[in-house]
Design an enzyme around this catalytic site. Structure first.
Site, short mmCIF file in Angstrom:
data_model
loop_
_atom_site.label_atom_id
_atom_site.label_comp_id
_atom_site.label_asym_id
_atom_site.label_seq_id
_atom_site.Cartn_x
_atom_site.Cartn_y
_atom_site.Cartn_z
N SER A 147 -10.76 5.15 3.39
CA SER A 147 -9.35 5.30 3.08
C SER A 147 -9.10 6.64 2.38
O SER A 147 -9.51 7.68 2.87
CB SER A 147 -8.86 4.11 2.24
OG SER A 147 -7.46 4.14 2.08
N HIS A 148 -8.45 6.61 1.22
CA HIS A 148 -8.09 7.86 0.52
C HIS A 148 -9.18 8.34 -0.43
O HIS A 148 -8.97 9.30 -1.16
CB HIS A 148 -6.80 7.64 -0.26
CG HIS A 148 -6.92 6.56 -1.31
ND1 HIS A 148 -6.86 5.22 -0.99
CD2 HIS A 148 -7.10 6.62 -2.64
CE1 HIS A 148 -6.99 4.51 -2.10
NE2 HIS A 148 -7.14 5.34 -3.11
N ASP A 305 -2.68 8.60 4.55
CA ASP A 305 -4.06 8.75 4.07
C ASP A 305 -4.97 8.92 5.29
O ASP A 305 -4.52 8.85 6.43
CB ASP A 305 -4.46 7.55 3.20
CG ASP A 305 -4.50 6.24 3.96
OD1 ASP A 305 -3.88 6.15 5.04
OD2 ASP A 305 -5.16 5.31 3.50
N ASP A 307 -7.10 7.25 7.11
CA ASP A 307 -7.12 6.31 8.23
C ASP A 307 -5.72 5.85 8.61
O ASP A 307 -5.56 4.97 9.45
CB ASP A 307 -8.04 5.12 7.94
CG ASP A 307 -7.48 4.17 6.90
OD1 ASP A 307 -7.03 4.67 5.84
OD2 ASP A 307 -7.51 2.94 7.10
N GLU A 392 2.56 -3.55 0.16
CA GLU A 392 1.78 -3.48 -1.06
C GLU A 392 2.14 -2.24 -1.87
O GLU A 392 2.62 -1.24 -1.34
CB GLU A 392 0.28 -3.48 -0.74
CG GLU A 392 -0.17 -2.37 0.18
CD GLU A 392 -1.64 -2.49 0.54
OE1 GLU A 392 -2.34 -3.32 -0.04
OE2 GLU A 392 -2.07 -1.74 1.43
N GLU A 393 1.87 -2.31 -3.15
CA GLU A 393 2.26 -1.28 -4.10
C GLU A 393 1.61 0.06 -3.83
O GLU A 393 2.09 1.11 -4.26
CB GLU A 393 1.91 -1.74 -5.52
CG GLU A 393 0.42 -1.65 -5.89
CD GLU A 393 -0.49 -2.55 -5.06
OE1 GLU A 393 -1.68 -2.21 -4.93
OE2 GLU A 393 -0.03 -3.59 -4.54
#
Length: 414
Positions: A147-148, A305, A307, A392-393
């Site tokens: 991810s990030h 990000d 992906d 999501e946040e």
């Protein structure tokens, strides 16, 4: 929270990861299983780590991939496995490692042709489209991404037949099996050489870009975007979506400016995050400083990000939008513009997301469902239609699709 003096500034050269050393550690380091951090461990979305601390090595990927093959057999999942990777330096080597195991286990595997990159939503869509109206030869997938996370990290995620991130019962099974394999020196892992694996009869290299791009019209009103005539821009942050934006422009007659088309595994073009690390976090104003600096040139600019399952949105008034504000507005718009969505379908939110979402859902007299942190908690409900939206946040979103799929599906989180 302490803010690094480098936060929001271009990453200095001395911060950049040594790619040769990183790859050498990936292939040569052996995890010490007496250290819990060096065992296979699935967090909110897959196994992540770095060769530098012994938590993401070739040995881990051998074990996890074999465990996935064993899980597939136990579940009688015998359709194709779609495997994608992002642009992190370790994603390519990990895909090669995984393919050696998948081919040796006679798993039909589909990857993007020409060594290309594949966003997470593309793998999800491919699984769902293949499985639509099927009861046998169901597909699943692997996404290789941290991810990030910083450039020296690697990540490995499993998506079962519902297209979303695997739930805890699945990941626990895979985790335990993989660690058993590691304890036995991976003696139970089947593998062949990469040359044999890439040329195996059941290994297929296909174009996954255009099928995804062409299907966007079934979940997004692309005509409305074109008619609005807004000045739009995107920064892929060097991630897997980088080669998707021009086909989107060409297919739908858009003129989205790609302000950073570079792919560099050191991510040298990034500005430093709050803690002094290079991190491709599209919800961080420090990591997004370059795009925020362009806010007055575009009505809307956005980033993903690596992906491409999270988003950051920039506009002239707010700079980088608070993800919770976007979620609230998106829920209000979608619930009043998607008449085919079942009225009993719930809006999903994580427990740390804003209370504004609660108020919007209450005002519209819809049902709210609060889940723990992690997108995997939304997947079953989005798949069976009991959820119409999940957000999501950390700026990830998925919503129910149109009749093209016949049920709400996790087709796009960006």
């Amino acid at each position: 929270m302490d803010i690094s003096p480098l936060a929001g500034k271009p990453a200095p050269k001395e911060m950049l990861v040594d790619l040769s050393r990183l790859e050498k550690e990936y292939f040569e380091r052996r995890p010490d299983l007496d250290h819990p951090t060096q065992r296979v461990s699935f967090g909110t979305s897959g196994h992540r780590g770095s060769p530098f601390d012994g938590s993401f090595t070739e040995a881990h990927i051998f074990a996890i991939t074999q465990a996935i093959c064993d899980y597939r057999r136990a579940q009688a999942t015998n359709g194709p496995l779609y495997m994608g990777k992002d642009t992190h330096a370790l994603s390519g080597p990990a895909q090669c490692t995984a393919l050696e195991v998948l081919a040796a286990n006679d798993v039909e595997t589909i990857i993007q042709r020409d060594e290309g990159f594949t966003p997470t939503p593309v793998i999800s869509r491919a699984i769902l489209v293949h499985n639509r109206s099927r009861s046998d030869r169901l597909a699943d997938g692997i996404v290789i991404t941290p991810s990030h996370n910083p450039p020296e990290d690697g990540g490995f995620k499993y998506n079962p037949t519902n297209g979303g991130p695997a739930d805890t019962d699945v990941t626990q099974w895979i985790e335990e099996r993989a660690n058993d394999l590691l304890r036995n020196g991976n003696a139970g892992v089947k593998r062949m050489t990469f040359k044999r694996a890439i040329n195996a009869e059941r290994t297929h290299q296909e174009d996954l870009v255009l099928p995804y791009v062409n299907d966007l019209r079934n979940v997004v009103d692309m005509d409305a975007i074109r008619a609005a005539g807004l000045a739009l821009a995107v920064d892929p942050l060097g991630g897997a979506a980088v080669h998707y934006w021009e086909p989107i422009n060409a297919t739908y007659g858009l003129d989205i400016a790609v302000v950073n088309p570079r792919v560099d595994p050191t991510f040298s073009f990034m500005t430093v995050d709050h803690d002094g690390a290079i991190r491709m976090d599209c919800s961080s104003p420090y990591a997004m400083a370059r795009l925020v600096g362009l806010k007055d040139r575009y009505r809307v600019a956005f980033a993903n990000d690596p992906d491409s399952d999270r988003h950051g949105i920039v506009n002239p008034a707010a700079g980088l939008m608070n993800p919770n504000h976007y979620l609230s507005v998106a829920i209000l718009y979608l619930l009043t513009h998607r008449p085919d969505w079942p009225v009993e379908a719930a809006v999903g939110k994580t427990l740390v997301s804003s209370g504004m979402i609660d108020r919007v859902v209450r005002k519209l007299e819809r049902r709210l469902s609060e889940v723990p942190v992690g997108f995997k908690w939304f997947s079953p409900g989005l798949f069976d239609g009991s959820y119409c939206f999940g957000g999501e946040e950390s700026a990830g979103v998925s919503c129910g699709a149109t009749a093209a799929y016949g049920r709400p599906t996790r087709t796009d989180r960006s």
